[in-house]
Design a protein around this motif. Structure first.
Motif, PDB file in Angstrom:
ATOM      1  N   TYR A   1     -45.697  33.700  -5.916  1.00  0.00           N
ATOM      2  CA  TYR A   1     -45.349  32.572  -5.060  1.00  0.00           C
ATOM      3  C   TYR A   1     -43.874  32.654  -4.666  1.00  0.00           C
ATOM      4  O   TYR A   1     -43.022  33.012  -5.478  1.00  0.00           O
ATOM      5  CB  TYR A   1     -45.604  31.261  -5.808  1.00  0.00           C
ATOM      6  CG  TYR A   1     -44.996  30.075  -5.112  1.00  0.00           C
ATOM      7  CD1 TYR A   1     -45.643  29.487  -4.027  1.00  0.00           C
ATOM      8  CD2 TYR A   1     -43.748  29.567  -5.510  1.00  0.00           C
ATOM      9  CE1 TYR A   1     -45.081  28.431  -3.354  1.00  0.00           C
ATOM     10  CE2 TYR A   1     -43.178  28.497  -4.843  1.00  0.00           C
ATOM     11  CZ  TYR A   1     -43.847  27.928  -3.767  1.00  0.00           C
ATOM     12  OH  TYR A   1     -43.278  26.880  -3.096  1.00  0.00           O
ATOM     13  N   THR A   2     -43.593  32.368  -3.403  1.00  0.00           N
ATOM     14  CA  THR A   2     -42.189  32.326  -2.985  1.00  0.00           C
ATOM     15  C   THR A   2     -42.030  31.332  -1.849  1.00  0.00           C
ATOM     16  O   THR A   2     -42.983  31.060  -1.123  1.00  0.00           O
ATOM     17  CB  THR A   2     -41.691  33.719  -2.545  1.00  0.00           C
ATOM     18  OG1 THR A   2     -40.330  33.605  -2.119  1.00  0.00           O
ATOM     19  CG2 THR A   2     -42.509  34.277  -1.388  1.00  0.00           C
ATOM     20  N   VAL A   3     -40.816  30.804  -1.723  1.00  0.00           N
ATOM     21  CA  VAL A   3     -40.568  29.891  -0.605  1.00  0.00           C
ATOM     22  C   VAL A   3     -40.080  30.658   0.622  1.00  0.00           C
ATOM     23  O   VAL A   3     -39.930  30.090   1.692  1.00  0.00           O
ATOM     24  CB  VAL A   3     -39.523  28.803  -0.966  1.00  0.00           C
ATOM     25  CG1 VAL A   3     -40.080  27.884  -2.027  1.00  0.00           C
ATOM     26  CG2 VAL A   3     -38.212  29.427  -1.402  1.00  0.00           C
ATOM     27  N   ALA A   4     -39.825  31.970   0.452  1.00  0.00           N
ATOM     28  CA  ALA A   4     -39.295  32.756   1.576  1.00  0.00           C
ATOM     29  C   ALA A   4     -40.350  32.884   2.666  1.00  0.00           C
ATOM     30  O   ALA A   4     -41.529  33.067   2.362  1.00  0.00           O
ATOM     31  CB  ALA A   4     -38.870  34.132   1.092  1.00  0.00           C
ATOM     32  N   PRO A   5     -39.940  32.788   3.934  1.00  0.00           N
ATOM     33  CA  PRO A   5     -40.905  32.944   5.022  1.00  0.00           C
ATOM     34  C   PRO A   5     -41.298  34.413   5.192  1.00  0.00           C
ATOM     35  O   PRO A   5     -40.677  35.292   4.611  1.00  0.00           O
ATOM     36  CB  PRO A   5     -40.135  32.463   6.249  1.00  0.00           C
ATOM     37  CG  PRO A   5     -38.703  32.725   5.928  1.00  0.00           C
ATOM     38  CD  PRO A   5     -38.569  32.599   4.439  1.00  0.00           C
TER      39      PRO A   5
ATOM     40  N   SER B   1     -43.878  38.219   2.042  1.00  0.00           N
ATOM     41  CA  SER B   1     -42.677  38.036   1.222  1.00  0.00           C
ATOM     42  C   SER B   1     -43.005  37.807  -0.252  1.00  0.00           C
ATOM     43  O   SER B   1     -42.173  38.051  -1.114  1.00  0.00           O
ATOM     44  CB  SER B   1     -41.819  36.911   1.781  1.00  0.00           C
ATOM     45  OG  SER B   1     -42.614  35.772   1.998  1.00  0.00           O
ATOM     46  N   GLY B   2     -44.217  37.354  -0.563  1.00  0.00           N
ATOM     47  CA  GLY B   2     -44.575  37.153  -1.962  1.00  0.00           C
ATOM     48  C   GLY B   2     -44.851  38.450  -2.698  1.00  0.00           C
ATOM     49  O   GLY B   2     -44.928  38.492  -3.918  1.00  0.00           O
TER      50      GLY B   2
END
Ligand code: HEM
Ligand code: SF4
Ligand code: SF4
Lengths: 196, 352
Positions: free
Chosen positions: B76-80, B84-85
């Motif tokens: 999980y990542t908040v990066a767009p 990206s995950g």
């Protein structure tokens, strides 16, 4: 001559995204909306064995991006930092295909033709223009290395999970931590046979 | 693990104490000891369970966690961004090795090798002259629409080949000869031209293929054309042969179908590369890049042959794509079946 690397201690990283914010702040002039040079990925979020890790460019010693680039715009500094020349970049996207870590970013996400000039982590070391020039700020962001400082992400990491520095130095810091935790489990890829 | 060891040490210790001091062990005390022991055993059992859970649930083990990450596991990542995950994706690196070790050398070998072979052949063999000379009577062969399409396709295709070769070979073959600024301009110009010429090629290619397909079906006599190398070889067993052929000879048909197939590959992969949001993953992009490169190598090889044939090897051949008319003797010598056909059905049209 040093070999500058990042190392993220996943037993310490708490997914605060402070490094991401520090990076955006340090290089704000060079970044367009939606580009992030650094990101934090959490594996098995909310499950047993959850681990967070902060990643950007790994500054590979034998960098795939550098090898594939048709414009030949990458170069490696004496400190082992992989940088590129945005004036020469043609926005073909090959480096993004080749990089195993997804480090290269492009300002234009929906593009016919050029995606715009590629942007990636510079290890806060600027680019191939005069140090501290307005041009360097605008194209590449900070040049903390020329100031004798380390990248802001690692400097600001609250738990000191993210380490930046010469590979020798940061790996010995990490090794000392693992020894202090006296837990062989913290070494990646090694789970001991648990005897009685 | 340390806690587990401690618990295991504690248990015999308590047992020892009980054995050494039986007098002290009143009923009340005994009850307390028993309760403590039960508790210890519960903790031990709990830890045992945790351990077996760790073995049963591989994601809880560090080794397997990082092994999975290496194999492309995402988190999980908040990066767009689409991928990206995903922490590690080494497919592009493998694709890059294929490109550097096979695609780029093949492109170069095709360009230099095919040209050199043909030059050698031309010098030894000489051109195919018209045995009866020029008749001076010109026969309609291509319409002006055909010629327009042909030259649109040919010019766009040649531009694509030149700019494509600069993209693939430039940094190895050209960059060292020029200043950094000139190089930057050249590679940027090549890339931009390549992007904008692509659609012209795709449209003209599609129209040519559709329009000319009926003329390009293989016939029985085409086999014989291949067996005699088209009558172009002027030595050995092939000397003096004039194989039959229709509107297009077997060699032209082979070129046509190669162009149809690899033109399709190169067009589809080209669109994938120029519109990255259609193919979100890096795997698809690199597969496209490799297919694009190999198709280009094949088309470059064939185009060199085609241009050699049209300009140098076949006397009177180029004329038909320039004016739309060919010499009557050329038609009889190189495309006899077609000539007989148009003569018989009255569609033969002389230049007035
Ligand atoms: C300057 C370079 C070129 C020259 C001088 C040239 C010349 C010719 C000539 C003279 C013909 C007519 C053959 C005949 O009358 O039977 C022809 C046909 C054709 N050309 Fe080209 N051409 C060139 C480049 C290209 C390129 C780059 C392409 C493709 C990308 C192409 C594709 C074709 C095709 C598909 C045909 C039809 C051939 C057939 O009947 O199978 N040409 N060309
Ligand atoms: S962009 Fe990717 S391939 Fe290039 S040095 Fe950084 S991590 Fe390595
Ligand atoms: S996008 Fe720019 S840096 Fe990346 S490979 Fe293409 S030209 Fe090189």
């Amino acid at each position: 001559m040093a070999v500058m690397k990042f190392l993220c201690d996943t037993k310490r990283c708490i997914e605060c995204n402070g490094c991401v914010t520090a990076c955006s702040n340090s290089n704000s002039e060079a970044l367009t909306f939606g580009t992030m040079r650094r990101r934090v990925v959490t594996l098995h979020d909310g499950e047993p064995g959850e681990a967070s890790i902060s990643v950007a460019c790994m500054h590979c010693s034998d960098a795939p991006c550098k090898a594939v680039c048709p414009a030949n715009c990458f170069y490696t500094t004496d400190d082992g930092i992989v940088l590129h020349n945005k004036e020469t970049c043609i926005g073909c996207g090959y480096c993004f295909y080749a990089c195993p870590f997804g480090a290269p970013q492009f300002p234009k996400k929906t593009a016919f033709g050029s995606r715009g000039k590629m942007d990636k982590c510079t290890y806060c070391a600027g680019g191939p223009v005069p140090d501290f020039s307005e041009e360097e700020q605008r194209l590449y962001g900070a040049n903390r290395i020329a100031e004798g400082k380390l990248p802001l992400c690692a400097e600001m990491c609250s738990t000191k999970a993210l380490l930046a520095g010469d590979a020798e130095v940061i790996s010995s810091i990490y090794r000392a931590r693992v020894a202090a935790r006296s837990n062989p489990d913290t070494i990646w890829g090694y789970v001991p046979e648990t005897g009685n | 693990m340390i806690r587990q060891c401690l618990h295991r040490l504690l248990l015999p210790l308590i047992l020892c104490l009980l054995a050494v001091n039986p007098a002290l062990a009143s009923d009340e005390q005994q009850q307390q000891e028993a309760a403590l022991m039960a508790q210890q055993q519960k903790v031990l059992a709990g830890e045992q369970q945790q351990l077996s859970q760790l073995q049963a649930q591989p994601q809880a083990s560090d080794a397997d966690l990082w092994r999975a990450v290496r194999a492309g596991d995402a988190g999980y990542t908040v990066a767009p961004g689409a991928e990206s995950g995903r922490l590690i994706n080494a497919v592009g690196q493998e694709g890059r090795l294929i490109r550097d070790q096979y695609v780029i050398p093949t492109l170069g070998a095709m360009l230099v090798g095919v040209f050199a072979l043909f030059l050698l052949f031309y010098l030894i063999n000489g051109p195919a002259r018209l045995t009866k000379g020029f008749s001076g009577k010109m026969v309609r062969r291509w319409s002006s629409a055909d010629m327009l399409l042909h030259w649109l396709m040919a010019i766009s295709c040649l531009l694509l080949m030149i700019t494509g070769l600069i993209i693939a070979w430039g940094r190895h073959a050209l960059e060292g000869w020029m200043s950094a600024d000139v190089w930057a301009g050249l590679i940027y110009g090549s890339k931009t031209l390549h992007d904008w010429t692509g659609p012209v090629f795709i449209v003209s290619w599609a129209l040519c293929i559709l329009k000319w397909m009926p003329l390009q079906m293989f016939k029985r006599y085409d086999f014989n054309w291949f067996m005699t190398a088209g009558g172009y070889v002027h030595f050995g067993p092939f000397k003096g042969k004039h194989p039959e052929s229709g509107f297009a000879n077997a060699g032209e048909k082979l070129w046509f179908w190669t162009l149809a197939l690899f033109g399709l590959f190169i067009s589809v992969t080209g669109v994938m590369l120029v519109l990255p949001d259609l193919v979100i993953t890096r795997e698809n992009s690199f597969v496209a890049l490799i297919i694009h490169g190999f198709s280009a190598a094949i088309l470059i090889g064939f185009t060199i042959v085609h241009i050699w044939m049209a300009t140098a090897l076949s006397e009177g051949g180029l004329e038909s794509m320039v004016s739309g008319y060919c010499d009557e003797n050329w038609a009889i010598q190189h495309h006899n079946i077609w000539y007989d056909e148009i003569k018989a059905d009255g569609s033969l049209e002389y230049k007035t």
